[in-house]
Design an enzyme around this catalytic site. Structure first.
Site, mmCIF file in Angstrom:
data_model
loop_
_atom_site.group_PDB
_atom_site.id
_atom_site.type_symbol
_atom_site.label_atom_id
_atom_site.label_comp_id
_atom_site.label_asym_id
_atom_site.label_seq_id
_atom_site.Cartn_x
_atom_site.Cartn_y
_atom_site.Cartn_z
ATOM 1 N N SER A 1 0.818 -1.208 0.000
ATOM 2 C CA SER A 1 0.000 0.000 0.000
ATOM 3 C C SER A 1 0.857 1.265 0.000
ATOM 4 O O SER A 1 1.578 1.527 -0.950
ATOM 5 C CB SER A 1 -0.949 -0.035 1.197
ATOM 6 O OG SER A 1 -1.930 0.950 1.106
ATOM 7 N N ASP B 1 -2.175 6.269 -3.458
ATOM 8 C CA ASP B 1 -1.030 5.567 -2.875
ATOM 9 C C ASP B 1 -0.639 4.413 -3.795
ATOM 10 O O ASP B 1 -1.110 4.324 -4.938
ATOM 11 C CB ASP B 1 -1.350 5.083 -1.459
ATOM 12 C CG ASP B 1 -2.469 4.053 -1.427
ATOM 13 O OD1 ASP B 1 -3.265 3.984 -2.398
ATOM 14 O OD2 ASP B 1 -2.558 3.295 -0.446
ATOM 15 N N ASP C 1 -1.297 1.152 -4.028
ATOM 16 C CA ASP C 1 -2.281 0.201 -4.561
ATOM 17 C C ASP C 1 -3.631 0.845 -4.839
ATOM 18 O O ASP C 1 -4.596 0.160 -5.151
ATOM 19 C CB ASP C 1 -2.447 -0.996 -3.620
ATOM 20 C CG ASP C 1 -3.073 -0.630 -2.286
ATOM 21 O OD1 ASP C 1 -2.902 0.526 -1.850
ATOM 22 O OD2 ASP C 1 -3.709 -1.493 -1.662
ATOM 23 N N ASP D 1 -5.976 2.181 -3.075
ATOM 24 C CA ASP D 1 -7.168 2.136 -2.233
ATOM 25 C C ASP D 1 -7.382 3.488 -1.554
ATOM 26 O O ASP D 1 -8.452 3.753 -1.015
ATOM 27 C CB ASP D 1 -7.099 0.998 -1.202
ATOM 28 C CG ASP D 1 -5.958 1.119 -0.211
ATOM 29 O OD1 ASP D 1 -5.025 1.914 -0.454
ATOM 30 O OD2 ASP D 1 -5.987 0.409 0.810
#
Length: 430
Positions: A90, A228, A230, A232
């Site tokens: 992440s 960010d 990934d 999410d």
């Protein structure tokens, strides 16, 4: 720290992480027969994915590998499978990696599910394999297109704006610029390569987004968006290049959703309650927000930029959030959308450390004359004109401090008192 943090498994890449991936694959594969697998752009992701997929197949699971996509895209595809695994760390630096675990509804694995995985990973027993019970690995085409179509079904209106998108060298590179173009906007795309070496720290904080802020100002754009690693998470910059705090974005999305109950975390601003919502507070972590949204609430999120829209998925979806924000700003500038939201002084920081004696810390902090306290996640003290939260990080070996107050002077006093007490307690424990 245990095997699982606040968002799956996460650690610096080393031989232990590779061993964990192997055991995780066996553990998940024996429990979930159809697993969808994806990863972000980190240099270590392909290797970890191959270890995971091999172990999953050996355990008897059928695996669908959908390649390099954001976590929200994996969550969308996972609704047709038994589980989803995302190889990502992440917002952590590039030397980290890990695994996120998703249920078909987009929510993270529950505590019970995590405990089952942990037991297998920590066991010294070797898995039992049968040559005639291996699963298969297949590809699943057009996953990004399917996710975009899903989002566009909720937001069909054209949004003719100029938007700057900072993909951060992460998984958003494969979807957000194209989605916003499909919505009718002119997109200036920054850092949209996926070679695994992030152009700036992947956590979308204001200090990491100077390029985005400068480009928004110089290009006379209507909006700036950043993700960010990934995707999410999603944060925003208004047309003047001002970074918008996550607390204000929480209110913007909650109002747009016409939410009566908002689920958020202990570290969100006290201004959220002042905007008239019934607020349900959880421990820090989007998994706790999603779990509570199964029971109540119309919208949820964390001030770090993780937004959960239950009508779409229980996974934080930075892609969907970007599209929703574009839709809102096409009708009213972002600066106007936040103009009536109060802003108080907040300070965040951390110190190196792992274990935390909460009783000792709470006793030490009585000098702040708290009105009440909560041990839901670390310790939170509610004060006359503010609050202080001290908690172990769920992703790094740190102890985090957050303070908020009505004035900068009050905030600094609360923070420095908390920091002094914490350091004193840590030294006494050594």
């Amino acid at each position: 720290m245990g095997l699982f943090g606040t968002s799956g498994i996460r650690r610096v890449v080393d031989d232990r992480l590779m061993e964990i991936a192997l055991k995780v694959g066996f553990s998940v594969g024996k429990r979930y027969r159809r697993v969808v697998l994806a990863g972000d752009s980190r240099t270590s992701t392909p290797a970890i994915k191959r270890i995971l997929s091999g172990a999953l197949v050996a355990a008897g699971a059928d695996v669908i590998d959908i390649g390099l996509v954001p976590t929200p895209t994996l969550a969308f595809i996972a609704r047709d499978f038994d589980a989803g695994l995302m190889v990502t760390a992440s917002h952590n630096p590039a030397e980290y990696n890990g695994i996120k675990f998703l249920n078909p509804d987009g929510s993270a694995f529950s505590y019970l599910q995590q405990q089952e995985i942990t037991k297998d990973v920590e066991s010294s027993r070797s898995p039992s394999l049968k040559w005639d019970s291996f699963g298969q690995i297949n590809a699943f085409p057009c996953t990004v297109e399917k996710h975009m179509e899903h989002i566009l079904s909720y937001l069909p209106d054209k949004c003719r704006l100029k938007v700057v998108v900072d993909c951060g060298g992460g998984a958003a590179s494969v979807i957000t610029p194209w989605l916003l173009q499909r919505m009718g906007s002119r997109v200036i795309s920054l850092n949209d390569t996926t070679h695994g070496f992030f152009p700036h720290p992947p956590e979308p904080l204001a200090e990491n987004l100077t390029g985005l802020i400068q480009t928004v100002r110089e290009s006379d754009a209507d909006l700036g968006i950043a993700h960010d690693g990934d995707a999410d998470r999603m944060v925003a910059v208004d047309k003047h290049g001002n970074f918008i705090s996550g607390d204000k974005m929480l209110v913007v999305f909650a109002r747009a959703a016409k939410a009566d109950k908002v689920v958020t975390t202990l570290d969100a601003s006290m201004s959220v309650e002042e905007m008239g919502f019934k607020v349900i507070r959880t421990a820090i972590g989007d998994n706790y927000v999603s779990e509570e949204l199964k029971r109540q609430g119309n919208f949820g999120g964390e001030p770090c930029g993780a937004w959960v829209f239950p009508e779409s998925s229980l996974c934080p979806d930075g892609i969907y959030a970007a599209a929703r924000l574009l839709n809102l700003v096409s009708r009213q500038p972002l600066a106007e959308l936040i103009s009536d939201i109060p802003e108080y002084s907040m300070k965040r920081g951390s110190v190196a450390g792992g274990g935390l004696n909460l009783s000792l810390v709470e006793e030490s902090l009585q000098c702040l004359n708290p009105l009440s306290s909560s041990l839901l996640d670390g310790i939170k003290l509610n004060l006359k004109d503010g609050w202080l939260l001290i908690r172990p990080s769920g992703t790094e070996p740190k102890i985090r401090l957050t303070a908020e107050a009505k004035t900068p002077e009050q905030c600094e006093t609360i923070y420095q008192t908390g920091l002094k007490c914490l350091k004193s307690c840590l030294s006494r424990e050594k």
